[in-house]
Write an enzyme that holds these catalytic residues in place. Structure first.
Site, mmCIF file in Angstrom:
data_model
loop_
_atom_site.group_PDB
_atom_site.id
_atom_site.type_symbol
_atom_site.label_atom_id
_atom_site.label_comp_id
_atom_site.label_asym_id
_atom_site.label_seq_id
_atom_site.Cartn_x
_atom_site.Cartn_y
_atom_site.Cartn_z
ATOM 1 N N LYS A 13 -8.629 1.524 8.216
ATOM 2 C CA LYS A 13 -8.064 0.403 8.986
ATOM 3 C C LYS A 13 -6.861 0.948 9.757
ATOM 4 O O LYS A 13 -6.980 0.861 11.104
ATOM 5 C CB LYS A 13 -7.593 -0.767 8.328
ATOM 6 C CG LYS A 13 -8.471 -1.413 7.353
ATOM 7 C CD LYS A 13 -8.144 -2.487 6.559
ATOM 8 C CE LYS A 13 -7.128 -2.454 5.771
ATOM 9 N NZ LYS A 13 -7.497 -1.352 4.428
ATOM 10 N N ARG A 88 -5.646 -11.346 4.082
ATOM 11 C CA ARG A 88 -6.334 -10.860 2.823
ATOM 12 C C ARG A 88 -6.454 -11.760 1.846
ATOM 13 O O ARG A 88 -6.817 -11.432 0.625
ATOM 14 C CB ARG A 88 -4.792 -9.756 2.230
ATOM 15 C CG ARG A 88 -5.257 -8.207 2.295
ATOM 16 C CD ARG A 88 -3.972 -7.882 1.673
ATOM 17 N NE ARG A 88 -4.116 -6.443 1.322
ATOM 18 C CZ ARG A 88 -3.465 -5.308 2.217
ATOM 19 N NH1 ARG A 88 -3.154 -5.407 3.464
ATOM 20 N NH2 ARG A 88 -3.584 -4.250 1.494
ATOM 21 N N ARG A 127 -3.752 10.933 1.542
ATOM 22 C CA ARG A 127 -3.019 10.424 2.494
ATOM 23 C C ARG A 127 -1.662 10.693 2.846
ATOM 24 O O ARG A 127 -0.912 10.829 2.050
ATOM 25 C CB ARG A 127 -3.337 8.921 2.844
ATOM 26 C CG ARG A 127 -2.158 8.149 3.593
ATOM 27 C CD ARG A 127 -2.915 6.762 4.081
ATOM 28 N NE ARG A 127 -2.724 5.814 2.849
ATOM 29 C CZ ARG A 127 -3.097 4.697 2.657
ATOM 30 N NH1 ARG A 127 -4.001 4.193 3.820
ATOM 31 N NH2 ARG A 127 -2.981 3.910 1.842
ATOM 32 N N ARG A 161 3.092 7.497 0.873
ATOM 33 C CA ARG A 161 3.352 6.183 -0.030
ATOM 34 C C ARG A 161 3.722 6.123 -1.380
ATOM 35 O O ARG A 161 2.926 6.732 -2.050
ATOM 36 C CB ARG A 161 2.431 5.167 0.656
ATOM 37 C CG ARG A 161 2.492 4.605 1.924
ATOM 38 C CD ARG A 161 1.593 3.775 2.561
ATOM 39 N NE ARG A 161 0.910 3.030 1.612
ATOM 40 C CZ ARG A 161 0.162 2.170 1.993
ATOM 41 N NH1 ARG A 161 -0.767 2.190 3.082
ATOM 42 N NH2 ARG A 161 -0.360 1.179 1.103
ATOM 43 N N ARG A 172 -4.657 -2.110 -6.881
ATOM 44 C CA ARG A 172 -5.047 -2.541 -5.318
ATOM 45 C C ARG A 172 -6.379 -2.823 -4.869
ATOM 46 O O ARG A 172 -6.658 -3.726 -4.080
ATOM 47 C CB ARG A 172 -4.419 -1.405 -4.245
ATOM 48 C CG ARG A 172 -2.931 -1.288 -4.366
ATOM 49 C CD ARG A 172 -2.451 -0.095 -3.778
ATOM 50 N NE ARG A 172 -2.595 -0.026 -2.192
ATOM 51 C CZ ARG A 172 -2.632 1.265 -1.844
ATOM 52 N NH1 ARG A 172 -2.290 2.394 -2.594
ATOM 53 N NH2 ARG A 172 -3.002 1.490 -0.610
HETATM 54 P P1 ADP Z 1 -3.771 -0.327 2.655
HETATM 55 O O1 ADP Z 1 -3.455 0.316 4.051
HETATM 56 O O2 ADP Z 1 -3.640 0.673 1.660
HETATM 57 O O3 ADP Z 1 -4.683 -1.502 2.635
HETATM 58 P P2 ADP Z 1 -1.228 -2.000 3.038
HETATM 59 O O4 ADP Z 1 -0.247 -1.005 3.855
HETATM 60 O O5 ADP Z 1 -2.062 -2.983 4.156
HETATM 61 O O6 ADP Z 1 -2.401 -1.108 2.270
HETATM 62 O O7 ADP Z 1 -0.493 -2.851 2.245
HETATM 63 C C1 ADP Z 1 0.298 -2.235 1.044
HETATM 64 C C2 ADP Z 1 0.862 -3.289 0.251
HETATM 65 O O8 ADP Z 1 1.655 -4.283 1.049
HETATM 66 C C3 ADP Z 1 -0.236 -4.102 -0.448
HETATM 67 O O9 ADP Z 1 -0.406 -3.351 -1.815
HETATM 68 C C4 ADP Z 1 0.360 -5.665 -0.736
HETATM 69 O O10 ADP Z 1 1.255 -5.601 -1.623
HETATM 70 C C5 ADP Z 1 1.321 -5.886 0.675
HETATM 71 N N1 ADP Z 1 0.419 -6.630 1.417
HETATM 72 C C6 ADP Z 1 0.178 -6.090 2.875
HETATM 73 N N2 ADP Z 1 -0.409 -6.846 3.585
HETATM 74 C C7 ADP Z 1 -0.565 -8.117 2.787
HETATM 75 C C8 ADP Z 1 -1.181 -9.323 3.025
HETATM 76 N N3 ADP Z 1 -1.621 -9.562 4.038
HETATM 77 N N4 ADP Z 1 -1.075 -10.247 1.804
HETATM 78 C C9 ADP Z 1 -0.631 -9.895 0.704
HETATM 79 N N5 ADP Z 1 0.077 -8.396 0.477
HETATM 80 C C10 ADP Z 1 0.050 -7.679 1.347
HETATM 81 P P1 ADP Z 2 -6.369 1.988 5.214
HETATM 82 O O1 ADP Z 2 -5.450 1.655 6.515
HETATM 83 O O2 ADP Z 2 -7.728 1.308 5.405
HETATM 84 O O3 ADP Z 2 -5.656 1.815 4.029
HETATM 85 P P2 ADP Z 2 -6.025 4.739 6.361
HETATM 86 O O4 ADP Z 2 -6.630 4.558 7.836
HETATM 87 O O5 ADP Z 2 -4.738 4.897 6.053
HETATM 88 O O6 ADP Z 2 -6.767 3.482 5.610
HETATM 89 O O7 ADP Z 2 -7.040 5.929 5.760
HETATM 90 C C1 ADP Z 2 -7.036 6.531 4.379
HETATM 91 C C2 ADP Z 2 -6.934 7.854 4.419
HETATM 92 O O8 ADP Z 2 -8.063 8.130 4.684
HETATM 93 C C3 ADP Z 2 -6.110 8.477 5.670
HETATM 94 O O9 ADP Z 2 -5.587 9.683 5.184
HETATM 95 C C4 ADP Z 2 -7.137 8.841 6.765
HETATM 96 O O10 ADP Z 2 -6.775 10.057 7.386
HETATM 97 C C5 ADP Z 2 -8.295 9.238 6.021
HETATM 98 N N1 ADP Z 2 -9.746 8.594 6.536
HETATM 99 C C6 ADP Z 2 -9.797 7.417 7.310
HETATM 100 N N2 ADP Z 2 -10.790 7.460 7.850
HETATM 101 C C7 ADP Z 2 -11.565 8.147 7.199
HETATM 102 C C8 ADP Z 2 -13.014 8.808 7.609
HETATM 103 N N3 ADP Z 2 -14.079 7.858 8.351
HETATM 104 N N4 ADP Z 2 -13.529 9.762 6.895
HETATM 105 C C9 ADP Z 2 -12.433 10.419 6.044
HETATM 106 N N5 ADP Z 2 -11.294 10.382 6.133
HETATM 107 C C10 ADP Z 2 -10.656 9.106 6.672
#
Ligand code: ADP
Ligand code: ADP
Ligand code: ZN
Length: 219
Positions: A13, A88, A127, A161, A172
């Site tokens: 994302k 979410r 990541r 992170r 998660r």
């Molecule tokens: P990822 O990119 O790996 O999906 P995020 O950076 O979006 O993770 O979120 C990290 C943490 O922040 C989550 O595990 C949760 O604790 C909190 N968080 C983020 N967005 C939300 C949301 N919309 N509702 C509840 N908790 C959230």
């Molecule tokens: P999210 O925001 O959904 O938690 P990220 O965009 O941070 O996910 O992606 C998680 C990790 O995977 C990052 O290190 C990114 O560089 C890698 N990544 C994202 N998309 C792809 C893909 N299509 N193929 C391989 N690696 C990816």
């Protein structure tokens, strides 16, 4: 144009939001980034959510909804925004609809980036991001062109992170399946949901998303 990117942690994302931001001139609204900012700045909200985030659980809906509602009012959102990590839960999805209607805003696309769970652990444990500009990278899948130097800004410091550990990822993923996946039917019923294959390469996923944003036609 306003859109939502849905998908489990590690689906891509953030990676795709950064690309859409550049090519479509939209602003990325990542609730995770906002919360991490609050934790780092040790604000009242930051103090409340730190333990929850460290554990990989979801922050209370009211906190998140207020945060997004306030953020959407900023002038930069008028050009369109990408919601990354929000909504979410079902209450968040419902609150978003109410808030957009009140503000006279529209939701144009809801895009689900789907990826198998087994792939996600490897994605997340590899990541890292540039500490200066926030550009996202991966040890194996998206390396910097020059080792230790950010492609985007030339920065040489990177961060990982605290919650990107295998143990927290399991929690998660559970939270995603229990609380977030149930909102997919909510958008399906409104015929807004489009799915892209998040197992494909980063460039391919970007092309699939562009096809949705440019075409708008349904299969
Ligand atoms: P990822 O990119 O790996 O999906 P995020 O950076 O979006 O993770 O979120 C990290 C943490 O922040 C989550 O595990 C949760 O604790 C909190 N968080 C983020 N967005 C939300 C949301 N919309 N509702 C509840 N908790 C959230
Ligand atoms: P999210 O925001 O959904 O938690 P990220 O965009 O941070 O996910 O992606 C998680 C990790 O995977 C990052 O290190 C990114 O560089 C890698 N990544 C994202 N998309 C792809 C893909 N299509 N193929 C391989 N690696 C990816
Ligand atoms: Zn950088």
């Amino acid at each position: 144009m306003n859109l939502i990117l849905l998908g489990p942690p590690g689906a891509g994302k953030g990676t795709q939001a950064q690309r859409i931001e550049k090519s479509y001139g939209l602003v990325q609204l990542s609730t995770g980034d906002m919360l991490r900012g609050a934790v780092a700045a040790q604000t009242e909200i930051g103090r409340q959510v730190k333990r929850i985030m460290d554990a990989g659980e979801l922050v209370p809906d009211t906190t998140i909804i207020e945060m997004i509602s306030e953020r959407i009012d900023h002038a930069d959102c008028a050009q369109g925004f990408i919601l990354d990590g929000f909504p979410r839960t079902t209450p968040q999805a419902e609150a978003l609809d109410v808030m957009l209607e009140k503000k006279g805003m529209e939701l144009n696309h809801v895009i689900e980036i789907s990826v198998n769970d087994e792939l996600l652990v490897e994605r997340i444990t590899g990541r890292f991001t540039c500490a200066k500009c926030g550009a996202g990278y991966h040890d194996k899948f998206q390396k910097t062109a020059v080792d230790g130097v950010c492609d985007n800004c030339g920065g040489t410091e990177f961060s990982r992170r605290a919650d990107d550990t295998e143990k927290v990822i399991r929690t998660r993923l559970q939270a995603y399946h229990a609380q977030t996946a149930p909102i997919l039917p909510y958008y399906q019923e409104k015929s807004r949901l489009r799915q892209v294959d998040g197992m494909a390469s980063i460039d391919e996923v970007e092309q699939q998303i562009a096809a949705v944003l440019d075409g708008g036609a349904r299969p």
